[in-house]
Design a protein around this motif. Structure first.
Motif, mmCIF file in Angstrom:
data_model
loop_
_atom_site.group_PDB
_atom_site.id
_atom_site.type_symbol
_atom_site.label_atom_id
_atom_site.label_comp_id
_atom_site.label_asym_id
_atom_site.label_seq_id
_atom_site.Cartn_x
_atom_site.Cartn_y
_atom_site.Cartn_z
ATOM 1 N N ALA A 20 0.834 -1.204 0.000
ATOM 2 C CA ALA A 20 0.000 0.000 0.000
ATOM 3 C C ALA A 20 0.864 1.247 0.000
ATOM 4 O O ALA A 20 0.553 2.243 -0.653
ATOM 5 N N ALA A 21 1.978 1.179 0.740
ATOM 6 C CA ALA A 21 2.874 2.336 0.800
ATOM 7 C C ALA A 21 3.486 2.616 -0.559
ATOM 8 O O ALA A 21 3.576 3.766 -0.998
ATOM 9 N N LEU A 22 3.908 1.551 -1.249
ATOM 10 C CA LEU A 22 4.500 1.738 -2.569
ATOM 11 C C LEU A 22 3.481 2.301 -3.552
ATOM 12 O O LEU A 22 3.811 3.117 -4.413
ATOM 13 N N THR A 23 2.237 1.858 -3.422
ATOM 14 C CA THR A 23 1.183 2.408 -4.272
ATOM 15 C C THR A 23 1.017 3.892 -4.007
ATOM 16 O O THR A 23 0.869 4.703 -4.926
ATOM 17 N N SER A 24 1.071 4.258 -2.731
ATOM 18 C CA SER A 24 0.960 5.667 -2.359
ATOM 19 C C SER A 24 2.102 6.473 -2.949
ATOM 20 O O SER A 24 1.911 7.569 -3.474
ATOM 21 N N VAL A 25 3.310 5.921 -2.873
ATOM 22 C CA VAL A 25 4.473 6.604 -3.438
ATOM 23 C C VAL A 25 4.327 6.766 -4.940
ATOM 24 O O VAL A 25 4.636 7.812 -5.508
ATOM 25 N N ALA A 26 3.824 5.720 -5.601
ATOM 26 C CA ALA A 26 3.638 5.794 -7.050
ATOM 27 C C ALA A 26 2.690 6.926 -7.415
ATOM 28 O O ALA A 26 2.885 7.633 -8.407
ATOM 29 N N GLU A 27 1.659 7.110 -6.603
ATOM 30 C CA GLU A 27 0.715 8.198 -6.855
ATOM 31 C C GLU A 27 1.394 9.550 -6.689
ATOM 32 O O GLU A 27 1.162 10.482 -7.466
ATOM 33 N N VAL A 28 2.258 9.651 -5.670
ATOM 34 C CA VAL A 28 2.986 10.901 -5.453
ATOM 35 C C VAL A 28 3.904 11.195 -6.631
ATOM 36 O O VAL A 28 3.978 12.319 -7.124
ATOM 37 N N VAL A 29 4.613 10.161 -7.082
ATOM 38 C CA VAL A 29 5.514 10.347 -8.221
ATOM 39 C C VAL A 29 4.732 10.847 -9.432
ATOM 40 O O VAL A 29 5.168 11.741 -10.156
ATOM 41 N N GLY A 30 3.553 10.272 -9.636
ATOM 42 C CA GLY A 30 2.729 10.707 -10.759
ATOM 43 C C GLY A 30 2.350 12.167 -10.658
ATOM 44 O O GLY A 30 2.398 12.907 -11.641
ATOM 45 N N LYS A 31 1.985 12.601 -9.450
ATOM 46 C CA LYS A 31 1.623 14.001 -9.262
ATOM 47 C C LYS A 31 2.826 14.911 -9.494
ATOM 48 O O LYS A 31 2.728 15.956 -10.133
ATOM 49 N N ASN A 52 2.425 17.017 -1.106
ATOM 50 C CA ASN A 52 2.256 15.640 -1.559
ATOM 51 C C ASN A 52 2.976 14.653 -0.644
ATOM 52 O O ASN A 52 2.494 13.543 -0.399
ATOM 53 N N LEU A 53 4.128 15.054 -0.135
ATOM 54 C CA LEU A 53 4.863 14.194 0.791
ATOM 55 C C LEU A 53 4.075 13.965 2.070
ATOM 56 O O LEU A 53 4.006 12.847 2.584
ATOM 57 N N VAL A 54 3.494 15.022 2.603
ATOM 58 C CA VAL A 54 2.711 14.891 3.832
ATOM 59 C C VAL A 54 1.553 13.922 3.615
ATOM 60 O O VAL A 54 1.211 13.123 4.492
ATOM 61 N N ASP A 55 0.959 13.968 2.426
ATOM 62 C CA ASP A 55 -0.136 13.052 2.116
ATOM 63 C C ASP A 55 0.343 11.609 2.000
ATOM 64 O O ASP A 55 -0.392 10.670 2.322
ATOM 65 N N ALA A 56 1.582 11.417 1.533
ATOM 66 C CA ALA A 56 2.048 10.069 1.212
ATOM 67 C C ALA A 56 2.775 9.363 2.345
ATOM 68 O O ALA A 56 2.690 8.144 2.471
ATOM 69 N N VAL A 57 3.514 10.096 3.158
ATOM 70 C CA VAL A 57 4.364 9.458 4.166
ATOM 71 C C VAL A 57 3.568 9.213 5.445
ATOM 72 O O VAL A 57 3.059 10.159 6.055
ATOM 73 N N PRO A 58 3.455 7.965 5.866
ATOM 74 C CA PRO A 58 2.728 7.654 7.100
ATOM 75 C C PRO A 58 3.323 8.397 8.297
ATOM 76 O O PRO A 58 4.537 8.404 8.493
ATOM 77 N N GLY A 59 2.481 9.040 9.071
ATOM 78 C CA GLY A 59 2.929 9.731 10.272
ATOM 79 C C GLY A 59 3.297 11.181 10.067
ATOM 80 O O GLY A 59 3.444 11.927 11.033
ATOM 81 N N ALA A 60 3.458 11.617 8.828
ATOM 82 C CA ALA A 60 3.879 12.997 8.569
ATOM 83 C C ALA A 60 2.699 13.950 8.724
ATOM 84 O O ALA A 60 1.641 13.745 8.141
ATOM 85 N N ASP A 61 2.897 14.992 9.522
ATOM 86 C CA ASP A 61 1.866 16.019 9.712
ATOM 87 C C ASP A 61 2.229 17.327 9.023
ATOM 88 O O ASP A 61 1.354 18.162 8.778
ATOM 89 N N ALA A 62 3.508 17.529 8.744
ATOM 90 C CA ALA A 62 3.940 18.773 8.103
ATOM 91 C C ALA A 62 5.300 18.540 7.469
ATOM 92 O O ALA A 62 5.994 17.569 7.773
ATOM 93 N N ALA A 63 5.663 19.449 6.575
ATOM 94 C CA ALA A 63 6.953 19.338 5.892
ATOM 95 C C ALA A 63 7.479 20.725 5.577
ATOM 96 O O ALA A 63 6.729 21.703 5.545
#
Length: 274
Positions: A20-31, A52-63
């Motif tokens: 699921a994480a890799l799928t999330s990363v793939a979506e970020v790369v696409g964006k 986009n990173l905040v949306d993709a990385v589990p646990g991230a609240d800000a960047a």
């Protein structure tokens, strides 16, 4: 039996957090890839990448992104206002995960407990920001140290999926390099524009001196350069002041004397700020 095992494996893979994480990363790369064709405002591009990173990385609240300019850290992009407070706490304390990542060129991932022990002054200053754990990755362009990309979490153990974060950070680092080159290109364009404007000012001034004093192009420039060197005034500023002075003078008889006087005294008004 074999078919049942295969079905079980398939169900397990479908539920796998790493998948699921890799799928999330793939979506970020696409964006992010869509940005490459339209990089214009570098800060806006970096801000969107951080979102986009905040949306993709589990646990991230800000960047945010820290860059090193003239030896000093500066925060150029944030996704949340509290990021500037966290970064300011690090800069004031002269310690913290983003500074360590930028200085050592190695990723820094710390929980709240580790941060409190490793960066005690920063941790004290950071108390009111709400951010508890951190992941900072150095960003470089070639051999030049550029700064760090920073992720922040309100959880004490916000970045357990380090592999996912590393993948995302790698993508962003490559895009940051492109953004940096775009920024450098814009500065070159701005410098060229300024040089052309400066040349236009010098040519106008030289032309007036040529016509009024009835001398050649080379003689006019030699005269202007002599005044520049004698008064330690940049040629561009001297010419700009001469043009400003002459535009304010009534033109008529005695123009040669007026130009001569302005040539000899323009530097004093440059020094006085016009």
């Amino acid at each position: 039996m074999l078919e049942k095992h295969c079905e079980d494996d398939a169900r397990h893979m479908a539920r796998s957090p790493s998948d699921a994480a890799l799928t999330s990363v793939a979506e970020v790369v696409g964006k992010m890839t869509s940005f490459l064709e339209s990089i214009g405002d570098v800060d806006a591009t970096l801000e969107q990448m951080c979102d986009n990173l905040v949306d993709a990385v589990p646990g991230a609240d800000a960047a945010g992104v820290t860059v090193i300019r003239r030896g000093r850290p500066v925060t150029i992009v944030v996704t949340d206002g509290c990021v500037r407070a966290v970064d300011r706490a690090q800069y004031d304390a002269d310690e913290g995960p983003c500074l360590e990542a930028a200085a050592t060129r190695t990723p820094v991932r710390v929980t709240s407990g580790v941060a409190a022990q490793r960066y005690p002054e920063f941790w004290t200053r950071n108390a009111d920001t709400g951010m508890r754990s951190f992941l900072s990755t150095p960003v470089s362009v070639g051999d030049e140290r550029y700064g760090a990309l920073n992720l922040y979490s309100r959880s004490d153990h916000g970045f357990e999926h380090a592999d996912t974060s590393t993948i995302c950070v790698t993508v962003v680092e490559s895009l940051l390099a492109i953004a940096r080159r775009a920024d450098d290109a814009q500065r070159q364009v701005d410098g060229l524009r300024a040089a052309l404007e400066s040349r236009a000012v010098i040519d106008q001034c030289k032309g007036i001196v040529m016509v009024v004093l009835d001398i050649t192009d080379d003689q006019a420039f030699a005269l202007i350069r002599w005044r520049s060197q004698e008064t330690n005034t940049p040629v561009r500023l001297l010419c700009r002041q001469i043009l400003a002075d002459l535009s304010a003078e009534p033109l008529g008889e005695g123009l040669e004397s007026t130009v001569g006087t302005v040539l000899m005294t323009a530097h004093t008004r440059v020094a006085a700020g016009g």
